[in-house]
Design an enzyme around this catalytic site. Structure first.
Site, PDB file in Angstrom:
ATOM      1  N   ARG A  12       0.534  -1.069   0.017  1.00 45.69           N
ATOM      2  CA  ARG A  12       0.207   0.119   0.020  1.00 45.69           C
ATOM      3  C   ARG A  12       0.856   1.282  -0.028  1.00 45.69           C
ATOM      4  O   ARG A  12       1.091   1.981  -1.142  1.00 45.69           O
ATOM      5  CB  ARG A  12      -0.795   0.105   1.344  1.00 45.69           C
ATOM      6  CG  ARG A  12      -2.376   1.127   1.135  1.00 45.69           C
ATOM      7  CD  ARG A  12      -1.581   2.395   1.700  1.00 45.69           C
ATOM      8  NE  ARG A  12      -1.203   2.453   2.963  1.00 45.69           N
ATOM      9  CZ  ARG A  12      -0.432   3.598   3.481  1.00 45.69           C
ATOM     10  NH1 ARG A  12      -0.456   4.594   2.860  1.00 45.69           N
ATOM     11  NH2 ARG A  12      -0.036   3.507   4.501  1.00 45.69           N
ATOM     12  N   ASP A  13       1.631   1.459   1.212  1.00 40.80           N
ATOM     13  CA  ASP A  13       2.358   2.488   1.255  1.00 40.80           C
ATOM     14  C   ASP A  13       3.389   2.980   0.267  1.00 40.80           C
ATOM     15  O   ASP A  13       3.581   3.805  -0.351  1.00 40.80           O
ATOM     16  CB  ASP A  13       2.980   2.797   2.658  1.00 40.80           C
ATOM     17  CG  ASP A  13       3.498   3.918   3.163  1.00 40.80           C
ATOM     18  OD1 ASP A  13       3.619   4.875   2.471  1.00 40.80           O
ATOM     19  OD2 ASP A  13       3.507   4.152   4.522  1.00 40.80           O
ATOM     20  N   HIS A 205       4.232   3.746  13.172  1.00 45.46           N
ATOM     21  CA  HIS A 205       4.491   3.878  11.711  1.00 45.46           C
ATOM     22  C   HIS A 205       5.549   5.110  11.452  1.00 45.46           C
ATOM     23  O   HIS A 205       5.393   6.036  11.610  1.00 45.46           O
ATOM     24  CB  HIS A 205       3.402   4.299  10.801  1.00 45.46           C
ATOM     25  CG  HIS A 205       3.378   4.299   9.508  1.00 45.46           C
ATOM     26  ND1 HIS A 205       3.145   3.097   8.526  1.00 45.46           N
ATOM     27  CD2 HIS A 205       4.116   5.337   8.599  1.00 45.46           C
ATOM     28  CE1 HIS A 205       3.523   3.712   7.275  1.00 45.46           C
ATOM     29  NE2 HIS A 205       4.040   4.911   7.270  1.00 45.46           N
ATOM     30  N   HIS A 207       9.477   6.180   9.897  1.00 50.80           N
ATOM     31  CA  HIS A 207       9.965   6.584   8.713  1.00 50.80           C
ATOM     32  C   HIS A 207      11.463   6.657   8.966  1.00 50.80           C
ATOM     33  O   HIS A 207      12.090   6.811  10.053  1.00 50.80           O
ATOM     34  CB  HIS A 207       9.491   7.785   7.936  1.00 50.80           C
ATOM     35  CG  HIS A 207       8.324   7.508   7.232  1.00 50.80           C
ATOM     36  ND1 HIS A 207       7.927   8.080   6.111  1.00 50.80           N
ATOM     37  CD2 HIS A 207       7.406   6.706   7.090  1.00 50.80           C
ATOM     38  CE1 HIS A 207       6.604   7.801   5.606  1.00 50.80           C
ATOM     39  NE2 HIS A 207       6.644   6.585   6.331  1.00 50.80           N
ATOM     40  N   CYS A 238      10.880   8.646   0.089  1.00 50.02           N
ATOM     41  CA  CYS A 238      10.106   9.709   0.835  1.00 50.02           C
ATOM     42  C   CYS A 238       9.462  10.519  -0.082  1.00 50.02           C
ATOM     43  O   CYS A 238      10.029  11.156  -0.803  1.00 50.02           O
ATOM     44  CB  CYS A 238      11.132  10.294   1.584  1.00 50.02           C
ATOM     45  SG  CYS A 238      10.546  11.885   2.623  1.00 50.02           S
ATOM     46  N   ASN A 247       9.716   4.939   4.181  1.00 49.45           N
ATOM     47  CA  ASN A 247       9.516   3.855   5.096  1.00 49.45           C
ATOM     48  C   ASN A 247      10.730   3.319   5.845  1.00 49.45           C
ATOM     49  O   ASN A 247      11.549   2.990   5.200  1.00 49.45           O
ATOM     50  CB  ASN A 247       8.466   2.948   4.448  1.00 49.45           C
ATOM     51  CG  ASN A 247       7.058   3.392   4.161  1.00 49.45           C
ATOM     52  OD1 ASN A 247       6.563   4.124   5.574  1.00 49.45           O
ATOM     53  ND2 ASN A 247       6.624   3.678   3.095  1.00 49.45           N
TER      54      ASN A 247
HETATM   55 ZN    ZN Z   1       4.936   5.551   5.828  1.00 50.82          ZN
END
Ligand code: ZN
Length: 306
Positions: A12-13, A205, A207, A238, A247
């Site tokens: 997804r991300d 979550h 990064h 990013c 991530n």
């Molecule tokens: Zn993320």
């Protein structure tokens, strides 16, 4: 041994951050291989309108596919109640909605201020409850925002309380901009836990935009966090700094947690092999991570004999 849940968010991300569309067969191979490596939760896609994000157009099919993998918790992102209804229809085990702590970011991204977002969260909570789906709210930009800069911590705590009052079963704090530092992670996790209860504040979550990702994980672990989102190969980079990593890299996270003696259930060698699927399906796309470059560490038994 403390059990830590690694929630893979790459499909997804990662994939929503790159323009290319990964073929459905490759996405399925990725999800299946990562589950076979021991990853127990995967965010397989997002129920946004395909006109906005064609990369996510096959999310319903992916949910149906992932549901056939025994023991895998299948989650999806939803931007609103409409997406939640689609996720319920597809059969997702859980959904999450991003809720930006920066009102400027929220208005720019989804054209909703905090009041409108809380109304949306309440509507999504009702759908989730009716469908028996787990419902999490992802408090994005909780550690700072590229548009507003610093985000006051008392605001995050207040909005966390409001999200729970609106029906969130669980909260996650997201370092969307890559601004978090370990001291801030400690303060914010403590503050939110004190306000809504530890059982609702379980997930980070993070990064790795500025290299602090794993340091922030350790701060979270020390505060009792048990679920960490990460993306295989840090796919997508990013969104605010082209060329920079985004991530947290799943491979690096697994290496660290396994080395610390925590129970992730993930086999690092099998996980590293999954990168080949990404490399083949998305040639030229940068994949990040220290562990994939350096290779895993020797087993402790081997180290003793070295
Ligand atoms: Zn993320």
């Amino acid at each position: 041994m403390t059990r830590i849940l690694i929630s893979e968010v790459g499909p997804r991300d990662g994939l929503q951050s790159i323009d290319r569309v990964m073929p459905l067969a490759a996405k399925k191979a990725w999800i299946a291989a990562e589950a076979a490596a021991g990853v127990r939760e995967i965010e397989v896609g997002s129920f946004v309108p395909p006109s906005l994000l064609p990369q996510m157009a096959d999310t319903a099919e992916l949910v149906a596919f992932a549901r056939t993998i025994a023991g895998l918790n299948v989650v999806a992102l939803v931007p609103n109640a409409k997406g939640a209804a689609r996720a319920a229809e597809a059969g997702a085990h859980g959904i999450s909605i991003p809720f930006s702590m920066s009102e400027t970011h929220s208005i720019k991204n989804v054209r909703k201020d905090h009041r409108a977002m809380l109304a949306e969260i309440a509507a999504v909570a009702e759908i989730a409850q009716g469908a028996g789906m787990h419902f999490a709210v992802g408090m994005s930009t909780a550690f700072g925002c590229t548009m507003e800069g610093a985000v006051p911590e008392d605001r995050v705590v207040r909005l966390a309380e409001a999200a729970v009052a609106a029906g969130a079963a669980e909260l996650s704090l997201s370092d969307t901009a890559g601004y978090a530092d370990p001291a801030q992670v400690r303060r914010l996790v403590r503050g939110v836990r004190a306000a809504v209860g530890a059982e609702r504040m379980t997930t980070l979550h993070l990064h790795n935009t500025r290299g602090l990702g794993l340091a922030n994980v350790v701060a979270g672990l020390e505060e009792g966090i048990t679920t960490f989102d990460a993306s295989l190969g840090g796919l997508g980079g990013c969104p605010f700094a082209p060329g920079a990593s985004g991530n947290l890299v799943t491979e690096d996270l697994v290496l660290m947690l396994n080395a610390m003696g925590l129970d992730t259930g993930v086999d690092l060698d099998k996980l590293l092999a999954v990168r080949a699927i990404l490399a083949e399906a998305l040639p030229g796309e940068p994949l990040y991570g220290f562990t994939p470059d350096a290779g895993p560490m020797l087993d402790y038994s081997e180290r003793l004999h070295a």
